[in-house]
Scaffold this active site. Structure first.
Site, mmCIF file in Angstrom:
data_model
loop_
_atom_site.group_PDB
_atom_site.id
_atom_site.type_symbol
_atom_site.label_atom_id
_atom_site.label_comp_id
_atom_site.label_asym_id
_atom_site.label_seq_id
_atom_site.Cartn_x
_atom_site.Cartn_y
_atom_site.Cartn_z
ATOM 1 N N HIS A 178 -3.010 -46.126 -26.561
ATOM 2 C CA HIS A 178 -3.614 -45.094 -27.404
ATOM 3 C C HIS A 178 -2.494 -44.253 -28.012
ATOM 4 C CE1 HIS A 178 -6.739 -42.533 -28.916
ATOM 5 N NE2 HIS A 178 -6.293 -41.474 -28.259
ATOM 6 N N HIS B 270 -3.073 -41.419 -36.589
ATOM 7 C CA HIS B 270 -4.189 -41.603 -35.654
ATOM 8 C C HIS B 270 -5.471 -41.674 -36.473
ATOM 9 C CE1 HIS B 270 -6.848 -41.563 -32.427
ATOM 10 N NE2 HIS B 270 -6.676 -40.338 -31.933
ATOM 11 N N CYS C 262 -12.555 -40.433 -30.708
ATOM 12 C CA CYS C 262 -11.533 -41.446 -30.992
ATOM 13 C C CYS C 262 -11.753 -42.780 -30.283
ATOM 14 C CB CYS C 262 -10.152 -40.895 -30.667
ATOM 15 S SG CYS C 262 -9.782 -39.380 -31.584
#
Length: 729
Positions: free
Chosen positions: A281, A316, A148
């Protein structure tokens, strides 16, 4: 301030296509997370943030003909790239321009359905090439795969390529589509919320997966002046650090995140009080939000700036998150608007702040911090700053250090005797056209047997070779861990895919998924050695190793490191090799093998790494310029090169390129190869590097000829051309 400017942005996500659409949705507090529309999965109960276009709709919008093979990741990436290039008014052919993409699943959408020739589109580098093909003229194309944080690491590398004067422009970011593979993978970890996620809320239960792409155009001050274009913003700081705690979980105090944020502030020459907004995040999982929140508090104390997560808007977007959210951060600067966190209701007891969840008046936004944290504790932070200077204030490319980089030691596990240079005088010969697995070492000397049981072959080989060179060099904690892989952890990827086929999408175990990401290797080396330093993974097909090596050189030149562990690792399974043969992707010449090469670079050693050059779709003239540039670094003439190591593999189509190279420079009688000894794989060029190092260390070739300067030349499908020059000290 940094000398790296942003002149264009492109974005596509669940909110739609383009910056204007995205900004409108953010202002309206509109979540696009909802029911699955396009992904063919049994898990219709899980909300996701899908790009609201079918593959056919995107193909039509991009003018792609029906018979052109294209993955969904590549289609999404092309949409965002087009907007970024258009806004920057950029023609990559007119200046030295690189394209750096971040992705993890690559062509998994085709692989998991076993579509025709799926093996040709599976790897991440192929997706990057598909996206880059939209615009001719990129001088260098490479791919980051650190889960990620992939796109954020692409941004960081682009910044450094500009700062060291290697390129004028870097188009950077990432693209990722949702696949059954990682939807089921995240589901096995039990971290998917069945409602729209609630980042930093006390009642949060997990994340929603999303897909999308985001790219920004970075330029040097000189390039901005030359093109007479006004920057949108400045990339003022960026940093990467490793949490070195666990492959999927984050540490309680967020050490990696803390280090990345503090180093990014230092890189930007800013104080914590200068940050006006944090794009967190903030995935919505219990552990991640707590860890990140504590790290933020460690950095900012009681004065935490407005902090929010956009994950409830778009899901996400995993590997693309750093690129997508970079564009959103730049929009925040441009519109002086702070996107709020959606769905927040109750403050977390153990956090000293609440996320920004209501709009409020604020001062002018000057600096935005954007966090991207990936599996393996790979933590990257970028700081974007407002541009309001005059053209005369544009800064030129910064200078960099010039001191010799030495190869301290290197070792290998291959079809030859492992962790040994015994092959040098009497290599084992293998039949052409076969597949030979690497000889395994006694891994008990390097890894606890109970731990090793859960590891794939490639990971065990990586740890064994890495620990060997660290012990030999006396460097237990190198300042950087940089790995390269073409196929990644193929064994575990294949096992998870097979279990999906055999069991459907239920009762799957998380172990294979956890160990399937490409940066599993680099992160596990860091975890086992408790190393919080720079950690990156390059996955650009046959130039992956050279990309990792170039990354290390850049870190040295910028004075950020004094040592680096650089490794190349690939494995093969009988099933996957059969697919390669059937699709025509097997070498067709020398035997197919596996790769495990580790080396330590530092300022001590008997062999110097003079330089690395990588060219994309180049011709002989450009290659000649690169050879001369490498020689000039050591005040050598081309005739001073004693030995040329090439990637010949007994495949006529491949070897004709090497013949042209040898004849063009008059190297015919100086050339040797290594693939007849170590075999062919996507990262087998690392064996060429290792072969050359062993020759220089001994001062002799295997045929007992004296040698002082060795040039290593490789190409991958006549697209990626690489040159490495090594010299005996």
């Amino acid at each position: 301030m940094s000398d790296v400017y942003i002149t264009g942005c492109g974005i596509i996500s669940a909110l739609g296509y383009g910056k204007e659409t995205t900004m409108d949705a953010l202002r309206q507090h509109k979540s696009a997370v909802g029911r699955i529309r396009f992904l063919q999965t049994e898990h219709t109960e899980l909300p996701v943030g899908e790009v609201p276009f079918s593959n056919d709709e995107m193909r039509q919008a991009l003018g792609i003909q029906g018979n052109t093979v294209m993955t969904r990741t590549a289609l999404i990436g092309r949409m965002a790239l087009k907007e970024a290039l258009d806004e920057a008014k950029l023609n990559p052919q007119r200046q030295r321009t690189t394209f750096i993409n971040g992705t993890t699943v690559g062509g998994m959408d085709r692989t998991e359905l076993f579509e025709k020739d799926f093996v040709k589109t599976h790897d991440c580098g192929t997706c990057s090439e598909m996206i880059a093909e939209q615009s001719d003229g990129f001088c260098f194309v490479t791919t980051m795969s650190t889960a990620c944080s992939s796109a954020a690491n692409a941004i960081l590398l682009g910044k450094e390529l500009i700062e060291t004067g290697r390129v004028d422009v870097a188009v950077v970011g990432g693209a990722e589509c949702i696949t059954k593979f990682h939807l089921n993978g995240f589901n096995t970890l039990m971290i998917l919320d069945k409602d729209v996620c609630r980042p930093f809320d006390k009642t949060r239960t997990g994340l929603n997966l999303g897909e999308g792409a985001g790219y920004i155009v970075l330029e040097s001050g000189e390039s901005v002046k030359k093109r007479n274009i006004k920057p949108l913003a400045i990339l003022s700081g960026a940093s990467n650090r490793c949490d070195a705690f666990h492959q999927t979980a984050t540490s309680a105090d967020g050490e990696g995140a803390y280090l990345a944020m503090t180093e990014a502030l230092k890189d930007a020459n800013l104080n914590p009080s200068d940050i006006d907004y944090i794009n967190a995040h903030g995935t919505g999982t219990k552990i991640n939000d707590m860890s990140e929140g504590r790290a933020i508090t460690r950095v900012f104390g009681r004065n935490v700036p407005p902090t929010a997560s956009v994950k409830a808007y778009i899901g996400h977007t995993t590997s693309a998150a750093g690129g997508v959210e970079a564009v959103i951060s730049i929009l925040a600067l441009k519109h002086n608007y702070m996107p709020i966190s959606l769905n927040f209701n109750e403050k977390e007891d153990d956090l000293g702040f609440e996320p920004l969840h209501e709009e409020k008046s604020h001062k002018k936004i000057r600096h935005v911090m954007s966090n991207s944290f990936g599996f393996g504790g790979n933590d990257t932070v970028c700081i974007f700053s407002r541009f309001d200077q005059n053209e005369n204030d544009l800064q030129n490319v910064s200078s960099h250090n010039k001191f010799p980089i030495k190869i301290t030691c290197a070792t290998q596990i291959s079809a030859q005797k492992p962790l040994s240079d015994g092959w040098f005088d009497n290599p084992i010969q293998h039949e052409n056209g076969t597949f030979i697995k690497s000889q395994d070492s006694d891994y008990k000397a390097f890894i606890n047997p109970m731990t090793a049981r859960r590891m794939g072959s490639v990971l065990k080989r990586a740890i064994a070779t890495s620990k060997t060179v660290m012990e030999e060099s006396g460097i237990a904690t190198p300042d950087a861990i940089i790995t390269a892989t073409g196929w990644g952890c193929l064994e575990n990827t294949e096992k998870f895919l097979n279990s999906m086929i055999e069991q459907g999408e239920t009762c799957l175990q998380p172990t294979f998924f956890i160990n399937s990401t490409h940066n599993t290797i680099g992160s596990n080396i860091a975890i086992l050695t408790k190393n919080h330093s720079y950690n990156n993974t390059h996955v650009q097909q046959g130039i992956s190793f050279e990309s990792a090596l170039l990354d290390a050189v850049i870190q040295f030149e910028q004075g950020k490191i004094g040592s680096a562990l650089v490794g190349a690792f690939d494995e093969m399974t009988p099933q996957w090799h059969r697919y390669l043969v059937e699709s025509g992707k097997s070498s067709g010449g020398v035997f197919d093998g596996e790769t495990a090469v580790s080396t330590i670079l530092s300022r001590n050693g008997d062999v110097e790494l003079v330089g690395v050059e990588i060219l994309h779709q180049s011709d002989f003239q450009h290659i000649e310029v690169s050879v001369k540039r490498l020689c000039n670094k050591k005040n050598l003439k081309i005739n001073d090169i004693d030995l040329v190591v090439t990637g010949r593999n007994n495949c006529a189509e491949n070897d004709v390129i090497y013949e042209e190279f040898e004849n063009g420079f008059g190297f015919k009688n100086k050339t040797v190869t290594y693939k007849n000894i170590f075999g062919e794989s996507l990262t087998s060029s690392a064996f060429g590097f290792y072969f050359a190092f062993e020759c220089l260390k001994k001062g002799l070739t295997p045929k007992n000829k004296k040698v002082n300067n060795i040039l290593i030349y490789n190409h991958f499908n006549n697209v990626g051309h690489t040159l490495i020059l090594l010299s005996k000290c």
